[in-house]
Write an enzyme that holds these catalytic residues in place. Structure first.
Site, PDB file in Angstrom:
ATOM      1  N   ASP A   7       0.882  -1.164   0.000  1.00 61.41           N
ATOM      2  CA  ASP A   7       0.000   0.000   0.000  1.00 61.41           C
ATOM      3  C   ASP A   7       0.920   1.214   0.000  1.00 61.41           C
ATOM      4  O   ASP A   7       1.448   1.603   1.043  1.00 61.41           O
ATOM      5  CB  ASP A   7      -0.900  -0.002   1.237  1.00 61.41           C
ATOM      6  CG  ASP A   7      -1.809   1.218   1.277  1.00 61.41           C
ATOM      7  OD1 ASP A   7      -2.330   1.616   0.223  1.00 61.41           O
ATOM      8  OD2 ASP A   7      -1.982   1.783   2.374  1.00 61.41           O
ATOM      9  N   GLU A  67      -1.047  -1.687  -4.903  1.00 66.04           N
ATOM     10  CA  GLU A  67      -2.316  -1.008  -5.134  1.00 66.04           C
ATOM     11  C   GLU A  67      -2.101   0.115  -6.134  1.00 66.04           C
ATOM     12  O   GLU A  67      -1.146   0.883  -6.032  1.00 66.04           O
ATOM     13  CB  GLU A  67      -2.876  -0.453  -3.829  1.00 66.04           C
ATOM     14  CG  GLU A  67      -4.272   0.119  -4.004  1.00 66.04           C
ATOM     15  CD  GLU A  67      -4.902   0.493  -2.680  1.00 66.04           C
ATOM     16  OE1 GLU A  67      -6.029   0.063  -2.432  1.00 66.04           O
ATOM     17  OE2 GLU A  67      -4.262   1.223  -1.907  1.00 66.04           O
ATOM     18  N   ASP A 141      -2.543   1.127   6.870  1.00 67.92           N
ATOM     19  CA  ASP A 141      -1.648   0.876   5.741  1.00 67.92           C
ATOM     20  C   ASP A 141      -1.264  -0.605   5.670  1.00 67.92           C
ATOM     21  O   ASP A 141      -1.149  -1.174   4.590  1.00 67.92           O
ATOM     22  CB  ASP A 141      -0.371   1.725   5.869  1.00 67.92           C
ATOM     23  CG  ASP A 141      -0.684   3.199   6.036  1.00 67.92           C
ATOM     24  OD1 ASP A 141      -1.003   3.850   5.033  1.00 67.92           O
ATOM     25  OD2 ASP A 141      -0.619   3.667   7.179  1.00 67.92           O
TER      26      ASP A 141
END
Length: 191
Positions: A7, A67, A141
Site C-alpha cells: 500500500d 495497489e 496501511d
C-alpha cells in the site's frame, strides 16, 4: 505461492505478506515503513526504498502486488503517490520479481468490502480472512497491504503483470492477449 502486497504512500508504506499453502491463505507478516514527514521527498523515497528492499530480502516473496492509483482532486498528491509507487516497482524489479497492480476498488471487492466501505471494513475483512486480532494489525496501511496481497492470490492467475515482470512471463501474457484478440483482427484464410 508467497505474495508481498504494498500500500504505497510517501510517509507511510504498508506491506503485507500472505502465502497460499494447500489451498489456505496464511498470514506471514506485515508492517509499515515510516519516514520523517518533514524530510525532503527525495530522502523519504530513499528511505522507503531501503525499507521495502529489506522486507523483500526478509520475506522472499514470489510476486509483489501493488495497489494502483485512485482519483485525486489534488494533482500534487497524485504525483507524490506516483513516486512512492515507483519506489515499490523499482524495489521489486531489482530482485527480478513479477509485479502486479490492482485498482483500489478491485482490492476492496476481493476481500468482500463494498466500494463505499472505508478502511475499517477492509481491515475487518482482512482480519477475518487471515484470522488476526484487531490489535495485531496496527495502522490501516498494513491491513490495506494485506488486502492487496489477498487480492492477488484471489485473482492473480488471471492478472496481467506490469512491464517490470520478467521477459518470459511478459511474452506469455502478450501472446495470451493476442490469442484472445485474434478473431477480431485476423482475416479468415482462403480455403
Amino acid at each position: 505461492m508467497r505474495v508481498l502486497g504494498v500500500d504505497p504512500g510517501s510517509r507511510f508504506m504498508g506491506y503485507g505478506v500472505v502465502e497460499e499453502k494447500r489451498g489456505r491463505l496464511v498470514h506471514v507478516g506485515h508492517g509499515v515503513i515510516k519516514v520523517d514527514e518533514s524530510a525532503p521527498l527525495a530522502f523519504r523515497l530513499k528511505e522507503l526504498h531501503a525499507g521495502l528492499s529489506a522486507q523483500l530480502a526478509i520475506f522472499r516473496p514470489e510476486a509483489v502486488a501493488v495497489e494502483g492509483l485512485f482519483t485525486f482532486r489534488n494533482a500534487r498528491s497524485a504525483l507524490v503517490l506516483g513516486h512512492a509507487r515507483g519506489v515499490a516497482l523499482l524495489a521489486a524489479a531489482q530482485v527480478s520479481l513479477p509485479v502486479f497492480e490492482y485498482a483500489p476498488a478491485k482490492v476492496k471487492k476481493s476481500v468482500g468490502a463494498g466500494g463505499a466501505d472505508g478502511k475499517d471494513a477492509v481491515a475487518r475483512m482482512v482480519r477475518t480472512f487471515l484470522q488476526l486480532e484487531a490489535k495485531d494489525l496496527g495502522r490501516a496501511d498494513a491491513s490495506d497491504a494485506l488486502a492487496v496481497a489477498l487480492c492477488h492470490l484471489n485473482h492473480g492467475r488471471a492478472a496481467v503483470p506490469t512491464a517490470s515482470t520478467a521477459g518470459k512471463k511478459r511474452k506469455g501474457a502478450a501472446a495470451l492477449l493476442a490469442d484472445r484478440l485474434a478473431p477480431s483482427y485476423r482475416r479468415p484464410e482462403a480455403g
